[in-house]
Motif scaffolding. Structure first.
Motif, PDB file in Angstrom:
ATOM      1  N   PRO A 298      19.876 -14.866   6.209  1.00 58.22           N
ATOM      2  CA  PRO A 298      19.276 -14.215   7.376  1.00 58.22           C
ATOM      3  C   PRO A 298      18.568 -15.197   8.301  1.00 58.22           C
ATOM      4  O   PRO A 298      18.639 -15.066   9.520  1.00 58.22           O
ATOM      5  CB  PRO A 298      18.297 -13.214   6.749  1.00 58.22           C
ATOM      6  N   ARG A 299      17.900 -16.192   7.734  1.00 59.30           N
ATOM      7  CA  ARG A 299      17.186 -17.164   8.563  1.00 59.30           C
ATOM      8  C   ARG A 299      18.162 -17.958   9.434  1.00 59.30           C
ATOM      9  O   ARG A 299      17.913 -18.173  10.629  1.00 59.30           O
ATOM     10  CB  ARG A 299      16.362 -18.116   7.703  1.00 59.30           C
TER      11      ARG A 299
ATOM     12  N   ALA B   5      35.829 -14.584   3.235  1.00 57.19           N
ATOM     13  CA  ALA B   5      34.788 -13.569   3.061  1.00 57.19           C
ATOM     14  C   ALA B   5      33.444 -14.145   3.487  1.00 57.19           C
ATOM     15  O   ALA B   5      33.181 -15.346   3.327  1.00 57.19           O
ATOM     16  CB  ALA B   5      34.720 -13.113   1.609  1.00 57.19           C
ATOM     17  N   VAL B   6      32.599 -13.296   4.029  1.00 60.54           N
ATOM     18  CA  VAL B   6      31.219 -13.667   4.352  1.00 60.54           C
ATOM     19  C   VAL B   6      30.292 -12.822   3.488  1.00 60.54           C
ATOM     20  O   VAL B   6      30.469 -11.598   3.375  1.00 60.54           O
ATOM     21  CB  VAL B   6      30.897 -13.453   5.842  1.00 60.54           C
ATOM     22  N   GLU B   7      29.338 -13.496   2.890  1.00 59.56           N
ATOM     23  CA  GLU B   7      28.334 -12.794   2.079  1.00 59.56           C
ATOM     24  C   GLU B   7      26.953 -13.162   2.588  1.00 59.56           C
ATOM     25  O   GLU B   7      26.628 -14.343   2.734  1.00 59.56           O
ATOM     26  CB  GLU B   7      28.486 -13.173   0.605  1.00 59.56           C
ATOM     27  N   LEU B   8      26.160 -12.150   2.877  1.00 56.62           N
ATOM     28  CA  LEU B   8      24.785 -12.374   3.291  1.00 56.62           C
ATOM     29  C   LEU B   8      23.941 -12.657   2.061  1.00 56.62           C
ATOM     30  O   LEU B   8      23.879 -11.848   1.134  1.00 56.62           O
ATOM     31  CB  LEU B   8      24.229 -11.148   4.019  1.00 56.62           C
ATOM     32  N   ASP B   9      23.306 -13.807   2.061  1.00 53.09           N
ATOM     33  CA  ASP B   9      22.501 -14.219   0.908  1.00 53.09           C
ATOM     34  C   ASP B   9      21.039 -13.888   1.218  1.00 53.09           C
ATOM     35  O   ASP B   9      20.322 -14.684   1.813  1.00 53.09           O
ATOM     36  CB  ASP B   9      22.677 -15.719   0.677  1.00 53.09           C
TER      37      ASP B   9
ATOM     38  N   HIS C  66       9.049 -12.298  11.776  1.00 53.43           N
ATOM     39  CA  HIS C  66       8.029 -13.257  11.331  1.00 53.43           C
ATOM     40  C   HIS C  66       8.426 -13.900  10.006  1.00 53.43           C
ATOM     41  O   HIS C  66       8.107 -15.069   9.763  1.00 53.43           O
ATOM     42  CB  HIS C  66       6.681 -12.558  11.156  1.00 53.43           C
ATOM     43  N   CYS C  67       9.078 -13.145   9.120  1.00 51.62           N
ATOM     44  CA  CYS C  67       9.393 -13.624   7.770  1.00 51.62           C
ATOM     45  C   CYS C  67      10.806 -13.195   7.395  1.00 51.62           C
ATOM     46  O   CYS C  67      11.278 -12.133   7.817  1.00 51.62           O
ATOM     47  CB  CYS C  67       8.435 -13.027   6.734  1.00 51.62           C
ATOM     48  N   GLU C  68      11.446 -14.005   6.560  1.00 50.49           N
ATOM     49  CA  GLU C  68      12.688 -13.600   5.929  1.00 50.49           C
ATOM     50  C   GLU C  68      12.342 -12.855   4.643  1.00 50.49           C
ATOM     51  O   GLU C  68      11.438 -13.263   3.909  1.00 50.49           O
ATOM     52  CB  GLU C  68      13.567 -14.808   5.623  1.00 50.49           C
TER      53      GLU C  68
ATOM     54  N   LEU D 243      11.059  -3.079   2.198  1.00 49.51           N
ATOM     55  CA  LEU D 243      11.169  -4.394   2.830  1.00 49.51           C
ATOM     56  C   LEU D 243      12.582  -4.948   2.697  1.00 49.51           C
ATOM     57  O   LEU D 243      13.176  -5.416   3.670  1.00 49.51           O
ATOM     58  CB  LEU D 243      10.172  -5.353   2.179  1.00 49.51           C
ATOM     59  N   LEU D 244      13.155  -4.878   1.485  1.00 49.71           N
ATOM     60  CA  LEU D 244      14.489  -5.424   1.262  1.00 49.71           C
ATOM     61  C   LEU D 244      15.536  -4.637   2.045  1.00 49.71           C
ATOM     62  O   LEU D 244      16.477  -5.207   2.601  1.00 49.71           O
ATOM     63  CB  LEU D 244      14.808  -5.428  -0.226  1.00 49.71           C
ATOM     64  N   ALA D 245      15.361  -3.308   2.100  1.00 49.06           N
ATOM     65  CA  ALA D 245      16.296  -2.500   2.881  1.00 49.06           C
ATOM     66  C   ALA D 245      16.193  -2.841   4.364  1.00 49.06           C
ATOM     67  O   ALA D 245      17.214  -2.953   5.063  1.00 49.06           O
ATOM     68  CB  ALA D 245      16.010  -1.015   2.656  1.00 49.06           C
ATOM     69  N   GLU D 246      14.966  -3.018   4.854  1.00 51.52           N
ATOM     70  CA  GLU D 246      14.767  -3.380   6.255  1.00 51.52           C
ATOM     71  C   GLU D 246      15.383  -4.738   6.552  1.00 51.52           C
ATOM     72  O   GLU D 246      16.076  -4.929   7.561  1.00 51.52           O
ATOM     73  CB  GLU D 246      13.275  -3.414   6.571  1.00 51.52           C
ATOM     74  N   GLY D 247      15.157  -5.698   5.655  1.00 52.22           N
ATOM     75  CA  GLY D 247      15.708  -7.031   5.860  1.00 52.22           C
ATOM     76  C   GLY D 247      17.219  -7.044   5.836  1.00 52.22           C
ATOM     77  O   GLY D 247      17.861  -7.756   6.609  1.00 52.22           O
ATOM     78  N   ARG D 248      17.787  -6.227   4.963  1.00 53.63           N
ATOM     79  CA  ARG D 248      19.244  -6.138   4.878  1.00 53.63           C
ATOM     80  C   ARG D 248      19.824  -5.584   6.182  1.00 53.63           C
ATOM     81  O   ARG D 248      20.812  -6.101   6.717  1.00 53.63           O
ATOM     82  CB  ARG D 248      19.611  -5.224   3.708  1.00 53.63           C
ATOM     83  N   ALA D 249      19.198  -4.533   6.699  1.00 54.33           N
ATOM     84  CA  ALA D 249      19.695  -3.928   7.938  1.00 54.33           C
ATOM     85  C   ALA D 249      19.590  -4.896   9.109  1.00 54.33           C
ATOM     86  O   ALA D 249      20.510  -4.994   9.929  1.00 54.33           O
ATOM     87  CB  ALA D 249      18.894  -2.655   8.237  1.00 54.33           C
ATOM     88  N   VAL D 250      18.492  -5.642   9.183  1.00 58.48           N
ATOM     89  CA  VAL D 250      18.312  -6.615  10.264  1.00 58.48           C
ATOM     90  C   VAL D 250      19.366  -7.722  10.173  1.00 58.48           C
ATOM     91  O   VAL D 250      19.967  -8.117  11.176  1.00 58.48           O
ATOM     92  CB  VAL D 250      16.896  -7.205  10.229  1.00 58.48           C
ATOM     93  N   ALA D 251      19.605  -8.219   8.954  1.00 62.73           N
ATOM     94  CA  ALA D 251      20.579  -9.299   8.781  1.00 62.73           C
ATOM     95  C   ALA D 251      21.989  -8.823   9.116  1.00 62.73           C
ATOM     96  O   ALA D 251      22.775  -9.553   9.736  1.00 62.73           O
ATOM     97  CB  ALA D 251      20.513  -9.822   7.349  1.00 62.73           C
ATOM     98  N   GLU D 252      22.339  -7.598   8.714  1.00 58.72           N
ATOM     99  CA  GLU D 252      23.676  -7.074   9.034  1.00 58.72           C
ATOM    100  C   GLU D 252      23.848  -6.936  10.543  1.00 58.72           C
ATOM    101  O   GLU D 252      24.917  -7.246  11.083  1.00 58.72           O
ATOM    102  CB  GLU D 252      23.884  -5.730   8.336  1.00 58.72           C
ATOM    103  N   ALA D 253      22.804  -6.477  11.222  1.00 63.29           N
ATOM    104  CA  ALA D 253      22.899  -6.345  12.679  1.00 63.29           C
ATOM    105  C   ALA D 253      23.118  -7.703  13.334  1.00 63.29           C
ATOM    106  O   ALA D 253      23.890  -7.834  14.292  1.00 63.29           O
ATOM    107  CB  ALA D 253      21.631  -5.693  13.218  1.00 63.29           C
ATOM    108  N   ARG D 254      22.476  -8.735  12.806  1.00 64.13           N
ATOM    109  CA  ARG D 254      22.664 -10.084  13.345  1.00 64.13           C
ATOM    110  C   ARG D 254      24.086 -10.581  13.083  1.00 64.13           C
ATOM    111  O   ARG D 254      24.681 -11.278  13.918  1.00 64.13           O
ATOM    112  CB  ARG D 254      21.653 -11.043  12.726  1.00 64.13           C
TER     113      ARG D 254
END
Length: 355
Positions: A320-321, A272-276, A193-195, A221-232
């Motif tokens: 992530p978005r 290099a790729v960095e997740l922002d 629902h949210c980034e 929340l930040l840990a959850e978002g980080r894990a979701v973005a890495e999986a993507r």
């Protein structure tokens, strides 16, 4: 017709459709636009009458209890009433009557599909956002929230609803239970629902980050978002056939200082790729007024990127978005950077260490 004719027969013919709340819940202005006088409306709302007074200036055109949808529509009609100076032209039959009002808080989350919010019909309160200049009081089941910064609404089932991030922040403002706050923020991120960055920015602008119930929840929340973005990111590399990188590594000059960590690195291509996943750039006016402090983390990340690029390393920033909404496009960006490596000057040698 004689005076003994039933009132319902003397009323103008109203297009009442049982499944259409916009026809079953009308404001006084909308009733007048349909030819129903104030006296006729009052008579219909007498004890035992066919209609009922739902909210000030808002009427339910059947005698039974209102559904959750009817209560929502009624709340928007109540909050959307124009000032007296704007009423002279009257309301057309097709006028929604919502004005600038929009649903927010728990009711908006129910419309967005949050399991945390529960069933729409079971809600005892409906929060509605209106501009700060409105002089409108909360009443019955409607809680009026005045704000200096109205977000752009999204349409959910034809109703104006606050964006998910704003609705979450407004719901958090009314929730003191730390476990409930954590459960809400986790669902917001895990279910897409949210980034995380946008949500943290909204919580910051609402001045909620200092609340004890929010502090621990934001870390989760930040840990959850980080894990979701890495999986993507992993899924993008596999799905679009990109070469396998080394994951989550630290870059360092031989015998020199560390250059910082990256989420993926292709040593043969110096890409290099960095997740922002940080919040938007700080130091600009907040959406709810005032200014926020400069973000030292942003400055440090910008400095790291500049240093890597001076050494010939191409740094691709992915949010992530973008990974969620346009993974094919992001894969093309990474593939293009890898292909362009052959046309660049060789990059400086950097050591790749696990982190």
């Amino acid at each position: 017709m004689t005076q003994n004719t039933p009132l319902s027969a003397r009323l103008p013919r109203l297009p009442l459709h049982p499944g259409d709340v916009t026809q079953l819940v009308l404001s006084a202005a909308q009733l007048r636009a349909r030819g129903v006088s104030t006296a006729q409306t009052s008579a219909q709302c007498l004890p035992g009458g066919a209609w009922q007074h739902l909210l000030p200036g808002v009427y339910l055109l059947h005698p039974g209890p209102p559904t959750g949808r009817e209560r929502l529509h009624g709340a928007l009609l109540y909050a959307g009433r124009p000032p007296a100076s704007a009423r002279r032209g009257g309301a057309g039959p097709s006028d929604t009557g919502y004005g600038e009002a929009m649903v927010t808080g728990v009711a908006a989350l129910a419309l967005h599909g949050f399991a945390w919010a529960g069933e729409l019909g079971a809600l005892h309160r409906i929060d509605v956002l209106v501009p700060r200049t409105r002089r409108l009081r909360s009443t019955r089941f409607v809680e009026v929230l005045r704000t200096a910064s109205m977000p752009d609404p999204v349409r959910v089932g034809g109703l104006p609803v606050a964006p998910a991030e704003r609705a979450v922040a407004d719901a958090v403002a009314g929730t003191a239970d730390a476990a409930e706050v954590r459960r809400l923020l986790t669902e917001a991120v895990r279910d897409g629902h949210c980034e995380p960055a946008a949500l943290v920015a909204e919580l910051s602008e609402a001045k909620l980050l200092g609340r004890p119930a929010v502090v621990a929840a934001v870390d989760a929340l930040l840990a959850e978002g980080r894990a979701v973005a890495e999986a993507r990111l992993y899924a993008m590399v596999r799905e679009y056939g990109l070469p396998d990188p080394v994951w989550n590594v630290e870059l360092r000059l031989p015998g020199g200082p560390g250059l910082g960590g990256v989420d993926a690195y292709w040593p043969d291509h110096a890409v290099a790729v960095e997740l922002d996943s940080r919040a938007p750039r700080h130091g600009v006016p907040g959406r709810r007024g005032g200014r926020v402090q400069a973000d030292p983390e942003w400055a440090a990340c910008a400095a790291k990127r500049e240093q890597l690029e001076r050494l010939g390393v191409t740094v691709v920033h992915l949010t992530p978005r973008k990974l969620r909404e346009a993974s094919a496009q992001q894969a093309t960006v990474v593939r293009t950077a890898l292909m362009a490596a052959a046309d660049r000057e060789p990059a400086a040698y950097v050591m790749v260490l696990p982190r």
